[in-house]
Design an enzyme around this catalytic site. Structure first.
Site, PDB file in Angstrom:
ATOM      1  N   SER A  13      13.941  30.680  -9.657  1.00  0.00           N
ATOM      2  CA  SER A  13      14.863  31.595  -9.735  1.00  0.00           C
ATOM      3  C   SER A  13      16.177  31.558  -8.710  1.00  0.00           C
ATOM      4  O   SER A  13      16.672  30.497  -8.749  1.00  0.00           O
ATOM      5  CB  SER A  13      14.355  33.100  -9.893  1.00  0.00           C
ATOM      6  N   HIS A  40      15.838  31.066 -13.868  1.00  0.00           N
ATOM      7  CA  HIS A  40      16.245  32.185 -14.396  1.00  0.00           C
ATOM      8  C   HIS A  40      17.951  32.171 -14.413  1.00  0.00           C
ATOM      9  O   HIS A  40      18.508  31.711 -13.470  1.00  0.00           O
ATOM     10  CB  HIS A  40      15.940  33.196 -13.594  1.00  0.00           C
ATOM     11  N   ASP A 133       7.731  36.403 -11.177  1.00  0.00           N
ATOM     12  CA  ASP A 133       7.485  35.493 -12.348  1.00  0.00           C
ATOM     13  C   ASP A 133       6.947  34.203 -11.793  1.00  0.00           C
ATOM     14  O   ASP A 133       7.276  33.454 -10.716  1.00  0.00           O
ATOM     15  CB  ASP A 133       8.968  35.349 -13.036  1.00  0.00           C
TER      16      ASP A 133
END
Length: 334
Positions: A13, A40, A133
């Site tokens: 991310s 992401h 995540d």
């Protein structure tokens, strides 16, 4: 090109692109594995510039994932913005399924799909990023016999994602990027046999089917866990607490899924929004009471003044809580 013997799945991310470049720059074009990446991205962005940037630094064939593409060794596929990237029967599935951990694409969705499809021949990697995540996804990989790796949090620009995985106890290797690439090459050159019948946990098979939109009813989710006294922050439906695995997880029957930590983060945001709405409504009530008190006479006006002073105290307390993160006691009336 030949089919891969191993899948390398990567989740990242914040700070992810520089870390990805450093990692894949050391992977040769002859790698006997396919690399699948979830970075992401904003829903309205495009992944094409990122693919071009990666291509400038690696011999791997980099491309944006397209639904039903046959996966090949020596290739890197990047999940498109606002789409989950899954794997099934040697092909990519690119879907707009429900968000997991508030993300789409989600590393957890990719990791679970890869683990179910390739069993012990999956190498799961979590790099720099915020929040959680990938934590549950690494556990999925381990439960199916695969190997899990994270970037050393000490060198990660945003260490939250690798640290979350480490706290969950689902990591086999903790390495800086320079060593991570070498270990991935070594592991990719030693593929293990495919998972035999019954080797993939039934709950993960069912969850993978839900992500593929094959199933997704309350009856199926009942097989995975038990109803919790919680509601889904994305759709408002019931949440089930899942029974299997060491990572606390929840999902609703429409497919939204959360780790306990990501659900806590969602509830914090919802609570904050609700409190701001409450503050606005209290301010409106204060204004109305002020107008009523100024137009009244006698005892009735005195009562409105008292109510006005009382709500001013509550407004100041709530405002301080929202601005400071804690209730610091009564504040002077405004």
């Amino acid at each position: 090109m030949p089919a891969p013997s191993v899948l390398i799945v990567i989740g990242t991310s914040a700070g992810g692109m520089p870390a990805l470049i450093r990692l894949v720059a050391q992977l040769p074009p002859t790698l006997p594995a396919t690399v699948l990446v979830v970075q992401h991205l904003a829903p309205d962005s495009t992944g094409t510039p990122l693919v071009k940037r990666l291509s400038q630094h690696t011999g791997l064939r980099c491309q944006l994932a397209v639904n039903q593409t046959h996966i090949e060794a020596g290739a890197l596929y990047l999940a498109p913005p606002d789409r989950h990237l899954l794997v099934k029967d040697g092909h990519l599935l690119v879907t707009k399924g429900p968000r997991e951990n508030n993300y789409r694409p989600a590393a957890d969705a990719l990791f679970r799909s890869a683990a179910v499809a390739y069993g012990p021949n999956v190498l799961g990697v979590v790099l720099t990023g915020m929040l959680h995540d990938g934590t549950a996804g690494l556990e999925f990989i381990k439960r199916c016999g695969g190997t899990t790796l994270v970037q050393d949090p000490a060198e990660a620009e945003f260490p939250s994602m690798p640290e979350s995985a480490l706290r969950a106890g689902v990591v086999d290797y903790v390495l800086p990027l320079t060593e991570l690439s070498a270990v991935l090459q070594d592991l990719a050159g030693k593929p293990r046999p495919a998972a035999g019948p019954g080797a993939i946990p039934p709950d993960l098979l069912l969850e993978a089917s839900i992500a593929e939109r094959v199933v997704g009813t309350t009856e199926e989710v009942n097989q995975l866990g038990h109803l919790a006294p919680l509601t889904c922050p994305d759709c408002g439906g019931n949440l089930w607490e899942l029974n299997e695995g060491s990572v606390l997880r929840y999902r609703c029957h429409t497919g939204h899924a959360f780790t306990g930590e990501s659900l806590m983060e969602s509830s914090r945001h919802s609570l904050e929004e609700t409190l701001w709405v409450a503050l606005r409504m209290m301010e409106e009530r204060k204004n109305l009471l002020s107008s009523m008190a100024s137009r009244g006479e006698g005892l009735w006006s005195v009562q409105q003044e008292e109510r006005l002073e009382e709500i001013k105290v509550h407004i100041n307390r709530l405002r301080e809580f929202l601005l400071n993160g804690q209730d610091s006691g009564p504040a002077p009336a405004s």
